[in-house]
Write a protein that holds these residues in place. Structure first.
Motif, short mmCIF file in Angstrom:
data_model
loop_
_atom_site.label_atom_id
_atom_site.label_comp_id
_atom_site.label_asym_id
_atom_site.label_seq_id
_atom_site.Cartn_x
_atom_site.Cartn_y
_atom_site.Cartn_z
N LEU A 132 7.77 11.27 8.85
CA LEU A 132 8.40 12.36 9.61
C LEU A 132 9.24 13.22 8.68
N VAL A 133 10.04 12.54 7.84
CA VAL A 133 10.94 13.28 6.93
C VAL A 133 10.12 14.13 5.95
N LEU A 134 9.04 13.52 5.41
CA LEU A 134 8.22 14.26 4.44
C LEU A 134 7.66 15.54 5.07
N GLN A 135 7.26 15.43 6.32
CA GLN A 135 6.68 16.59 7.01
C GLN A 135 7.77 17.63 7.28
N ILE A 136 8.95 17.13 7.69
CA ILE A 136 10.03 18.05 8.08
C ILE A 136 10.56 18.85 6.90
N VAL A 137 10.68 18.20 5.74
CA VAL A 137 11.33 18.90 4.61
C VAL A 137 10.32 19.64 3.74
N ALA A 138 8.99 19.56 4.12
CA ALA A 138 7.96 20.11 3.21
C ALA A 138 8.26 21.55 2.83
N ASP A 139 8.77 22.34 3.75
CA ASP A 139 9.04 23.74 3.41
C ASP A 139 10.10 24.31 4.34
N HIS A 140 10.84 25.31 3.82
CA HIS A 140 11.77 26.00 4.71
C HIS A 140 11.78 27.49 4.36
N PRO B 281 10.16 31.03 2.00
CA PRO B 281 10.22 31.53 0.63
C PRO B 281 11.63 31.94 0.20
N ALA B 282 12.56 32.00 1.16
CA ALA B 282 13.89 32.54 0.81
C ALA B 282 14.80 31.47 0.21
N VAL B 283 14.50 30.18 0.53
CA VAL B 283 15.42 29.16 0.00
C VAL B 283 15.29 29.10 -1.52
N SER B 284 16.35 28.69 -2.18
CA SER B 284 16.45 28.83 -3.64
C SER B 284 15.31 28.19 -4.40
N GLY B 285 14.91 26.98 -3.97
CA GLY B 285 13.85 26.31 -4.73
C GLY B 285 12.53 27.03 -4.61
N ALA B 286 12.21 27.47 -3.36
CA ALA B 286 10.95 28.18 -3.17
C ALA B 286 10.99 29.51 -3.91
N HIS B 287 12.15 30.15 -3.86
CA HIS B 287 12.31 31.44 -4.55
C HIS B 287 12.01 31.28 -6.04
N ASN B 288 12.59 30.26 -6.64
CA ASN B 288 12.38 30.05 -8.09
C ASN B 288 10.91 29.76 -8.41
N THR B 289 10.29 28.98 -7.52
CA THR B 289 8.86 28.68 -7.73
C THR B 289 8.05 29.98 -7.70
N ILE B 290 8.38 30.83 -6.72
CA ILE B 290 7.64 32.08 -6.57
C ILE B 290 7.84 32.98 -7.79
N VAL B 291 9.11 33.13 -8.20
CA VAL B 291 9.40 34.01 -9.35
C VAL B 291 8.68 33.49 -10.60
N THR B 292 8.67 32.15 -10.77
CA THR B 292 8.01 31.56 -11.96
C THR B 292 6.51 31.75 -11.89
N ALA B 293 5.96 31.58 -10.68
CA ALA B 293 4.51 31.79 -10.52
C ALA B 293 4.16 33.24 -10.83
N PHE C 260 13.35 14.10 -0.11
CA PHE C 260 13.37 15.57 -0.07
C PHE C 260 12.53 16.12 -1.22
N ILE C 261 12.67 15.51 -2.40
CA ILE C 261 11.94 16.01 -3.59
C ILE C 261 10.43 15.94 -3.35
N ILE C 262 9.97 14.78 -2.89
CA ILE C 262 8.51 14.63 -2.64
C ILE C 262 8.06 15.62 -1.59
N GLY C 263 8.79 15.65 -0.48
CA GLY C 263 8.36 16.53 0.61
C GLY C 263 8.38 17.98 0.22
N ARG C 264 9.49 18.44 -0.39
CA ARG C 264 9.61 19.88 -0.67
C ARG C 264 8.65 20.35 -1.77
#
Ligand code: ACO
Ligand code: LMR
Length: 617
Positions: free
Chosen positions: A405-413, A415-427, A573-577
């Motif tokens: 359940l946790v893995l599914q819940i934290v998978a994404d939040h 593109p605006a959150v900092s981690g996703a943002h950095n992934t996008i900018v790097t990509a 959180f690390i695995i899920g996100r």
């Protein structure tokens, strides 16, 4: 080297093929004979260059690999032998190629099944060009104290036991490779050992036959007698009869033709070797032994007294003063390969690593003792696998389900959150998948996604110290420490985080009890009085529920503290996100988005006219 010799202590050979074990056995023999240099000059491996590492005693040496016979011969003109391990499909062709070089003089064809026509063509070419071929279908042979072909003569221990590390007075040749090892031993037991010994191979038309080697032995002054093992089938043994009869061979020959049992068996019996079938009377073992005996070859009544005949012949030569006494050389110790020593329980060494979570060395890889096929068959699922590999526990279903359940819940939040943002900018900077998700993963920390572990620590501290929620909040404030797991940039009392709601509902339904969750929610009541965004956030909820789960699983407080200290609780959180980060990476790649540059109007430029001057004191 005399023309009756094939090898000496300086012989250098190529191995055609990747048979490094055969190469190591040759080097170990060289070392045992105390040769100055290894006999293997190189491997010829058309599929690859570089080198193989082999042992010279205890020292590792690199033996070069060549992609062609021509390259090898050019690099090592001193190498005049090739031990050919090519398969029956290419053995003839590569043997001929070697014989056509100026430098390779002797080739040993190991393969069985080489077309007879090819072998006869090779034999003719070799004889015409004063070259030698042993085989096909042979294990090769050995020149004690000088050179060993491939795997001939068995283990180093056998070689030492039968004194094949130094030359004796007997020239030995047989048809069969297996019997050649037996023959070396019989000669060792009944004489001073062999000077050299070969198996010509069991094909109908071997490239060189028994007589070819016996005639070499006749010319060799170091060989005082000959021992030969023929075989039922074919007529090569009659060449020996003719040679003795005509006086081409004058030295004593002790010889036995094997396969006399064929007569007791119905019909024409095909023994192991292609050539071992008596399809005419003269090709029977009896006929051959009879013909040999008639011309003065020393033929035993049966294989059982073969050794006795050798002994009598050798002793007679000794009384005639024809045998030089042998000064036994010292024999260096051949180190045992480590893996063999381990297998035999002769050595042990401390390990450098420990794994208590899995073991891939058995028939089936296992997770904490559960074979992976059972993991799948019994439906452990990702939650169950994490239970085995992280917790080393066969978790109950509710715990497995909570993890998933946790893995599914934290998978994404988004593109605006900092981690996703950095992934996008790097990509968008054209970096790879791993580089882009790493830029997201390293963003996870005390403020974003990495507060799970901190929340477990802070709330456990408050509860274990029996602090009332208000007292706990004030204590953290007094320490100027933000409560990990409290606060969110967009969620609030009025805009609750559905993810948190889902986890709380699950726990209320499936967890036997949730003391730390209850404590955290009481703390939330206090913090949201100050600011409505200071809610129990998703990190905080995961952290306290993980602690509640472990306590329900009878983990002790000290075990939980140890897990908190290793940062254990951020793992989910690390695995899920990372799933979400990968999604954002793939999204950007599909969209072919360009390099990102932040807009100026989103940056406050508050730069001084000039820098502050620093005076030297
Ligand atoms: N504990 C105590 N006080 C807090 C906390 C907290 N966790 N978070 C904010 N405050 C206080 C601040 O001290 C500040 O008080 P002040 O005005 O007296 O100085 C006030 O609340 C506002 O602080 P901001 O930093 O402006 O609040 P913001 O909403 O920007 O912060 C954040 C959100 C970064 C999540 C913050 O609450 C925080 O750092 N929390 C702890 C770390 C955490 O749990 N992160 C996980 C977030 S969820 C996730 O990443 C999936
Ligand atoms: C998330 O799960 O990434 C968010 O809760 C954090 C955030 O910054 O919104």
């Amino acid at each position: 080297m005399e023309d009756y010799e094939l090898f000496d202590r300086n012989t250098k050979a190529f191995i055609f093929g990747t048979q490094t074990r055969a190469g190591q056995r040759m080097l170990d023999f060289d070392y045992l004979c105390q040769r100055d240099e290894p006999s293997v000059a190189g491997f010829i491996t058309p599929t690859g260059g570089g080198y193989f590492k082999l042992f010279w005693g205890t020292k590792e040496i690199r033996i070069p690999r060549y992609r062609s016979i021509a390259d090898a011969a050019k690099a090592h003109p001193e190498a005049d032998v090739m031990v050919n391990f090519a398969s029956e499909r290419s053995c003839a062709e590569t043997t001929m190629e070697a014989l056509e070089t100026d430098t390779i003089r002797t080739v040993i064809m190991i393969a069985e099944g080489v077309p007879q026509r090819d072998t006869r063509e090779i034999a003719a070419f070799a004889k015409k060009n004063n070259k030698w071929v042993i085989g096909p279908a042979t294990v090769g042979g050995i020149k004690p104290g000088a050179f060993k072909i491939g795997n001939a003569a068995g283990t180093m221990q056998n070689i030492k036991d039968t004194k094949l590390h130094r030359p004796g007075s007997v020239g030995f040749v047989s048809v069969s490779g297996g019997l050649s090892n037996e023959g070396y031993n019989i000669c060792h037991l009944n004489s001073d050992g062999i000077y050299e010994g070969y198996a010509v191979g069991g094909d109908v038309y071997p490239a060189t036959t028994l007589i070819d080697h016996l005639l070499r032995y006749e010319k060799n002054p170091y060989i005082k007698m000959m021992v030969c093992l023929g075989e039922v089938g074919g007529t090569d043994e009659y060449d020996v009869v003719e040679a003795v009869k005509s006086g081409k061979i004058t030295k004593p020959v002790v010889m036995w033709t094997t396969g006399t049992c064929a007569r007791m068996l119905p019909g024409q019996v095909q023994f192991g070797h292609a050539g071992a079938k008596a399809d005419t009377e003269e090709s029977t073992a009896e006929a051959k032994n009879k013909a040999l005996k008639e011309v003065g070859v020393i033929v035993p009544e049966s294989f059982d007294d073969f050794g006795e005949k050798i002994k009598k012949t050798f002793e007679k030569l000794k009384t005639e003063g024809k045998i030089e006494p042998i000064e036994e050389p010292t024999v260096p110790h051949i180190p045992m390969d480590y893996n063999q020593a381990v297998a035999e329980g002769l050595v042990r060494k401390p390990t450098n690593f420990i794994s208590t979570i899995c073991n891939e060395t058995g028939e089936v890889h296992n997770y904490c003792g559960i074979p992976i096929d059972d993991v799948i068959k019994e439906g452990y699922g990702l939650g169950g696998v994490i239970g085995l590999l992280w917790f080393k526990k066969d978790l109950p279903q509710y715990a497995r389900d909570f993890i998933e359940l946790v893995l599914q819940i934290v998978a994404d939040h988004g593109p605006a959150v900092s981690g996703a943002h950095n992934t996008i900018v790097t990509a968008r900077a054209g970096k790879s998948l791993i580089e882009s998700i790493i830029s997201g993963i390293v963003t996870i920390g005390p403020r974003f996604g990495g507060a799970v572990n901190g929340a477990a620590k802070h709330f456990t501290w408050g509860m274990e110290n029996n602090m009332a929620p208000r007292e706990f909040v004030d204590a953290m404030k007094a320490k100027n420490v933000r409560i990990q797991g409290i606060g969110h940039r967009i969620h609030s009392v009025e805009n609750p985080d559905a993810r948190v709601e889902i986890m709380i509902n699950f726990a209320r339904k499936h967890f036997p009890k949730t003391p730390l969750l209850d404590y955290a929610l009481a703390v939330q009541m206090v913090t949201t009085m100050k600011k409505n965004t200071l809610i129990l956030n998703v990190d905080g909820c995961i952290g306290v529920l993980c602690v509640d789960m472990l306590k329900n699983l009878n983990y002790s407080d000290s075990e939980i503290k140890e897990m908190i200290d290793m940062g254990f609780f951020n793992a989910l959180f690390i695995i899920g996100r990372t799933i979400g980060f990968m999604g954002h990476y793939f999204d950007q790649k599909r969209l072919k988005t360009p390099l990102y540059r932040h807009p100026w109007d989103d940056i406050l430029y508050d730069v001084p006219e000039k820098p502050e001057k620093v005076e030297n004191k």
